[in-house]
Design an enzyme around this catalytic site. Structure first.
Site: not given
Ligand code: NAD
Ligand code: TYD
Length: 347
Positions: A125-127, A153, A157
């Site tokens: 992630t970019d985080e 988090y 990562k």
């Molecule tokens: P999500 O929380 O929607 O899904 C995570 C999945 O992993 C779920 O299906 C969960 O059951 C499974 N999981 C959790 N712990 C597990 C374990 N110990 N063993 C097996 N499975 C397990 O997450 P997401 O938003 O789809 O993110 C997926 C990946 O992408 C993550 O690694 C996250 O860090 C990365 N990512 C997410 C975003 C975003 O905007 N959502 C952006 C950049 C990177």
């Molecule tokens: P989020 O979807 O949790 O993603 P991330 O924290 O990984 O970027 O949040 C996106 C942005 O929205 C973040 O700045 C936090 C804000 N946010 C709210 O203002 N209200 C909310 O209820 C949530 C879940 C997030």
């Protein structure tokens, strides 16, 4: 080609599985997912009985289970999406983030070393770069930006990324890492900003905006992320990190207002609430490396993507309503029971 996709019952992992099935129908995909609160097996229902697809319920931290799966399937590629992914939850309870995000990554890579692999891909992630100031729009994260994390988090990562790079240097494990900006699209769990606001607005509930809503995120339609990972798997250079982002920076408050407008809901639903602890100000990706090396560019603009996403949530109310009610968590048990029942009736 045998691919293990971990975390494939979650948001991005499931979209990736659907993308790969369309793009490479001959690949066999094995989804390994623990089905935590964020995993929803009903998402994968349409492909559950397809040839070339297998779902395995399991924990990436469980060495025995991971080892058994690798010895059965001998994957060519592993793509690790499995993670605890919500910043707010990591602030409340960091421990599970350390287990899944760090230890789970090590367990998977140890199995890759033991059984041999063409590629281990870590979805990061970019985080991991921390945040940028709001008053310096000229600054972006490049792959050379130092890791500088803010939340448990992002720290977990970043630790995983360092471990992945250490396995490349020490054991020559053929790894790649992608660091993507915030995704949005179908099957996004309704605790994250965009799906939460859509669901609350549709239920005429308050829309909780942290602080003043001035924080900036760089949003990418999930399919564009999937396309980038596919390109990295096939053409990316081993040992490299690729940033993924579409230069689409938006303030949180502006996103919430767009959602209200699209749904015909009043902005009076917006409720400013206390800020997240350590809240990152701005994320912004410089995606020039993946563009110049692999020719990646996003296909979906934000206006198109947010419209498609809102439509999806309108047309799939049952998917997110069962999540909000908690009913989805019994889906796996129900599915297993119905299979047992079906098997009995066959005998
Ligand atoms: P999500 O929380 O929607 O899904 C995570 C999945 O992993 C779920 O299906 C969960 O059951 C499974 N999981 C959790 N712990 C597990 C374990 N110990 N063993 C097996 N499975 C397990 O997450 P997401 O938003 O789809 O993110 C997926 C990946 O992408 C993550 O690694 C996250 O860090 C990365 N990512 C997410 C975003 C975003 O905007 N959502 C952006 C950049 C990177
Ligand atoms: P989020 O979807 O949790 O993603 P991330 O924290 O990984 O970027 O949040 C996106 C942005 O929205 C973040 O700045 C936090 C804000 N946010 C709210 O203002 N209200 C909310 O209820 C949530 C879940 C997030």
């Amino acid at each position: 080609m045998n691919i293990i996709v971990t975390g494939g019952a979650g948001f991005i992992g499931s979209n990736f599985i659907f993308y790969m099935r369309k793009k490479h129908p001959s690949y066999r995909i094995i989804c390994l997912d623990k089905l935590t609160y964020a995993g929803n097996l009903s998402t994968l229902q349409p492909i559950m009985n397809q040839q070339n697809f297998r779902f395995v319920k399991g924990d990436i931290c469980d060495r025995g289970a991971v080892d058994a799966l690798f010895s059965e399937e001998h994957p060519d590629i592993v793509v690790n999406f499995a993670a605890e992914s919500h910043v707010d939850r990591s602030i409340e309870n960091p421990e599970i983030f350390l287990d899944t995000n760090i230890k789970g990554t090590a367990v998977l890579m140890d199995a890759c070393r033991k059984y041999g692999i063409q590629r281990y891909h870590q979805v990061s992630t970019d985080e991991v770069y921390g945040d940028l100031p709001l008053d310096r729009p000229d600054l972006f994260f490049t792959e050379k930006t130092p890791l500088h994390t803010s939340s448990p988090y992002s720290a977990s990562k970043a630790a995983a990324d360092l471990l992945v790079q250490s396995y490349y240097r020490t054991y020559r494990l053929p790894v790649t890492i992608s660091r993507c900006s915030n995704n949005y699209g179908p099957y996004h769990f309704p605790e994250k900003l965009i799906p939460l606001m859509i669901a609350n607005a549709l239920n005429d509930k308050p829309l909780p905006v942290y602080g003043k809503g001035e924080n900036v995120r760089d949003w990418l339609y999930v399919e564009d992320h999937c396309k980038a990972i596919d390109l990295i798997l096939h053409n990316g250079r081993v040992g490299e990190v690729y940033n993924i982002g579409g230069h689409n920076e938006m303030k949180n408050i502006d996103i919430v207002k767009i959602i209200c407008k699209e749904l015909g809901k009043p902005e009076s639903l917006i409720t400013f609430v206390s800020d997240r602890k350590g809240h990152d100000l701005r994320y912004a990706i410089d995606p020039s490396k993946i563009h110049s090396e692999l020719g990646w560019l996003p296909d979906t603009s934000f206006s198109e993507g947010i419209h498609k996403t809102i439509q999806w949530y309108l047309e799939h109310r049952e998917w997110w309503e069962t999540i909000i009610s908690g009913e989805y968590q019994t889906y796996y048990e129900k599915m297993v029971e119905s299979r047992l029942y079906a098997d009995k009736s066959l005998k």
